[in-house]
Design an enzyme around this catalytic site. Structure first.
Site, mmCIF file in Angstrom:
data_model
loop_
_atom_site.group_PDB
_atom_site.id
_atom_site.type_symbol
_atom_site.label_atom_id
_atom_site.label_comp_id
_atom_site.label_asym_id
_atom_site.label_seq_id
_atom_site.Cartn_x
_atom_site.Cartn_y
_atom_site.Cartn_z
ATOM 1 N N GLU A 45 -4.278 4.007 6.290
ATOM 2 C CA GLU A 45 -4.016 3.761 4.875
ATOM 3 C C GLU A 45 -4.623 4.917 4.083
ATOM 4 O O GLU A 45 -4.146 5.296 3.020
ATOM 5 C CB GLU A 45 -4.683 2.434 4.497
ATOM 6 C CG GLU A 45 -4.359 1.957 3.115
ATOM 7 C CD GLU A 45 -5.411 1.010 2.600
ATOM 8 O OE1 GLU A 45 -6.439 1.478 2.076
ATOM 9 O OE2 GLU A 45 -5.190 -0.199 2.699
ATOM 10 N N ARG A 66 0.840 -1.213 0.000
ATOM 11 C CA ARG A 66 0.000 0.000 0.000
ATOM 12 C C ARG A 66 0.875 1.264 0.000
ATOM 13 O O ARG A 66 0.591 2.247 0.689
ATOM 14 C CB ARG A 66 -0.914 0.037 1.228
ATOM 15 C CG ARG A 66 -1.942 -1.065 1.301
ATOM 16 C CD ARG A 66 -2.970 -0.953 0.177
ATOM 17 N NE ARG A 66 -4.115 -1.826 0.421
ATOM 18 C CZ ARG A 66 -4.143 -3.136 0.158
ATOM 19 N NH1 ARG A 66 -3.099 -3.732 -0.400
ATOM 20 N NH2 ARG A 66 -5.223 -3.840 0.413
ATOM 21 N N SER A 76 -10.272 -0.292 3.729
ATOM 22 C CA SER A 76 -9.462 -0.405 4.948
ATOM 23 C C SER A 76 -9.030 0.985 5.385
ATOM 24 O O SER A 76 -8.419 1.710 4.609
ATOM 25 C CB SER A 76 -8.191 -1.218 4.677
ATOM 26 O OG SER A 76 -8.519 -2.446 4.104
HETATM 27 N N1 EPU Z 1 -10.414 -10.239 11.068
HETATM 28 C C1 EPU Z 1 -11.064 -10.224 12.290
HETATM 29 N N2 EPU Z 1 -12.071 -9.313 12.467
HETATM 30 C C2 EPU Z 1 -12.472 -8.467 11.484
HETATM 31 C C3 EPU Z 1 -11.799 -8.482 10.252
HETATM 32 C C4 EPU Z 1 -10.769 -9.374 10.063
HETATM 33 O O1 EPU Z 1 -10.742 -10.974 13.188
HETATM 34 O O2 EPU Z 1 -13.404 -7.698 11.730
HETATM 35 C C5 EPU Z 1 -9.319 -11.216 10.866
HETATM 36 C C6 EPU Z 1 -9.807 -12.595 10.462
HETATM 37 O O3 EPU Z 1 -8.996 -13.527 11.090
HETATM 38 C C7 EPU Z 1 -9.565 -12.628 8.962
HETATM 39 C C8 EPU Z 1 -8.311 -11.776 8.836
HETATM 40 O O4 EPU Z 1 -8.485 -10.769 9.838
HETATM 41 O O5 EPU Z 1 -9.339 -13.913 8.502
HETATM 42 C C9 EPU Z 1 -8.093 -11.161 7.492
HETATM 43 O O6 EPU Z 1 -9.225 -10.458 7.063
HETATM 44 P P1 EPU Z 1 -9.475 -10.161 5.482
HETATM 45 O O7 EPU Z 1 -9.302 -11.393 4.679
HETATM 46 O O8 EPU Z 1 -10.775 -9.433 5.355
HETATM 47 O O9 EPU Z 1 -8.267 -9.250 5.068
HETATM 48 P P2 EPU Z 1 -7.571 -8.018 5.761
HETATM 49 O O10 EPU Z 1 -6.172 -8.377 6.070
HETATM 50 O O11 EPU Z 1 -8.424 -7.513 6.855
HETATM 51 C C10 EPU Z 1 -6.605 -7.023 3.535
HETATM 52 C C11 EPU Z 1 -6.636 -5.711 2.799
HETATM 53 C C12 EPU Z 1 -7.977 -5.524 2.078
HETATM 54 C C13 EPU Z 1 -8.150 -6.676 1.103
HETATM 55 C C14 EPU Z 1 -8.096 -8.004 1.891
HETATM 56 C C15 EPU Z 1 -8.153 -9.206 0.989
HETATM 57 C C16 EPU Z 1 -5.169 -4.199 4.005
HETATM 58 C C17 EPU Z 1 -5.094 -3.022 4.917
HETATM 59 N N3 EPU Z 1 -6.408 -4.609 3.700
HETATM 60 O O12 EPU Z 1 -7.585 -6.948 4.560
HETATM 61 O O13 EPU Z 1 -7.880 -4.326 1.331
HETATM 62 O O14 EPU Z 1 -9.384 -6.578 0.407
HETATM 63 O O15 EPU Z 1 -6.846 -8.089 2.641
HETATM 64 O O16 EPU Z 1 -6.965 -9.317 0.254
HETATM 65 O O17 EPU Z 1 -4.138 -4.717 3.588
HETATM 66 C C18 EPU Z 1 -8.371 -1.996 1.210
HETATM 67 O O18 EPU Z 1 -7.162 -1.801 1.091
HETATM 68 O O19 EPU Z 1 -9.192 -1.032 1.223
HETATM 69 C C19 EPU Z 1 -8.866 -3.356 1.398
HETATM 70 C C20 EPU Z 1 -10.165 -3.610 1.623
#
Ligand code: EPU
Length: 338
Positions: free
Chosen positions: A333, A162, A237
């Site tokens: 971000e 990012r 995010s």
């Molecule tokens: N989780 C929780 N609670 C929540 C949300 C997430 O416990 O409310 C934990 C869960 O264990 C879940 C893990 O976090 O398995 C990962 O969650 P998710 O797959 O939704 O991915 P993320 O790491 O939260 C990142 C990106 C997203 C992107 C997703 C999928 C960043 C800051 N965010 O989110 O990007 O869509 O991976 O690749 O790196 C964005 O940048 O706007 C965005 C949405």
């Protein structure tokens, strides 16, 4: 070229924050962009594109230039690949749909990301195991100082998680006008290893997925978890996922054995911010019209009439609580305009 006064920016930012642009102009051509940058009557300029990665906290005194440059064309192709040039104002998801209609592979995992193509390189957008840099060839950007168009190669952009040169050394100095991407025409490289995609494809009863199937799976996952900015204002995010050392990670895991993580290399681990925020009890909480999304805690939302400062106060409260509970600092971000 028409400069309008006192325009609400609510329709121009996905958070749906109602601030006023004292002066506003639609930018539809490169020569016009050059002329606008030279206007001495408006020495300060403020660039807005898809408005999907910013939190506006006050009225804008500068001339707001809405980048609305349009066009997609093929610049090079062979049997296997195609290189396309996309003007900055093209909507990102519409571009993804255009590539799927032509059976060009590479953008399917990046389906349904809000915003425009010209801002995609700024934060090297990414989702489900793919980042813009994986298909990026280069971009053109206008130098704000001398109004010259400058070409940036992929290396010039210094992409990170990012992150890019446009968030650092080149911040505020260039306006990205077009982006070049290299996509596949045959033998598409599919990225289905991300757990949620595999599960979704199974549920869709898809055994040998096409790029369209992957896009449909991503659209379905995102629609379930992430709020649609047309319905609830948000910027995806709000924070980055913190990257910590092995030592810090192991200390955290000892205290919280169920902490989810992505191992990046032997000494670096990424912790999902959504989990940290949820553990602090913020998930689904609402303070006036500002809130933490009920299905994905790293997304802050505007339920209607939240002011930018209210979202910012909530973000700061979240940051403080996470720092106290876990000793981890969260970095936004989203670009906060103060
Ligand atoms: N989780 C929780 N609670 C929540 C949300 C997430 O416990 O409310 C934990 C869960 O264990 C879940 C893990 O976090 O398995 C990962 O969650 P998710 O797959 O939704 O991915 P993320 O790491 O939260 C990142 C990106 C997203 C992107 C997703 C999928 C960043 C800051 N965010 O989110 O990007 O869509 O991976 O690749 O790196 C964005 O940048 O706007 C965005 C949405």
């Amino acid at each position: 070229m028409e400069i309008k006064d006192n325009i609400s920016l609510k329709p121009y930012n996905t958070f749906g924050i109602d601030v006023i642009a004292k002066h506003f102009v639609e930018v539809t051509g490169l020569a016009q962009l050059q002329r606008l940058l030279q206007l001495s009557a408006y020495p300060d300029k403020f660039i807005i594109s898809g408005g999907s990665n910013m939190l506006l906290t006050k009225d804008i005194e500068a001339l707001v230039m809405h980048i609305n440059l349009k066009g997609i064309r093929i610049v090079e192709e062979d049997q296997e690949t195609v290189t396309i040039k996309i003007m900055a104002g093209e909507n990102w998801h519409d571009l993804v749909l255009w590539t799927l209609d032509h059976d060009y592979g590479g953008l399917e995992n990046l389906s349904l990301i809000p915003g425009n193509t010209g801002t995609a390189p700024i934060q090297n957008i990414g989702a489900y195991g793919v980042e813009l840099k994986d298909v990026f060839v280069g971009c053109e950007a206008m130098n704000v100082q001398n109004q010259e168009l400058q070409a940036f190669s992929k290396e010039d952009c210094q992409f990170g998680y990012r992150d890019s040169i446009f968030k650092n050394k080149a911040k505020g100095k260039y306006i990205i006008t077009s982006v070049m991407l290299k996509l596949t025409k045959a033998n598409h490289k599919l990225h289905t290893f991300y757990g949620a995609i595999e599960d979704e494809l199974k549920q869709m009863n898809v055994v040998t997925p096409t790029i369209r199937d992957i896009s449909n799976a991503v659209v379905s996952i995102r629609s379930k978890k992430l709020p649609d900015p047309k319905e609830i204002g948000n910027s995806g995010s709000f924070f980055k996922n913190p990257v910590v050392s092995k030592k810090t990670f192991e200390k955290l895991q000892k205290k919280h054995p169920n902490v989810p993580f992505y191992k990046m290399d032997d000494d670096t681990y990424k912790i999902p911010t959504g989990w940290l925020i949820e553990q602090c009890g913020f998930k689904g909480k609402r303070f006036g019209d500002a809130g933490v999304h009920e299905k994905q805690a790293l997304v802050l939302v505007n339920y209607g009439n939240a002011r930018g400062v209210e979202i910012l106060e909530l973000a700061e409260k979240v940051q403080k609580t996470v720092a106290t509970k876990f000793g981890i600092r969260l970095f936004p971000e989203v670009n906060i305009i103060k």
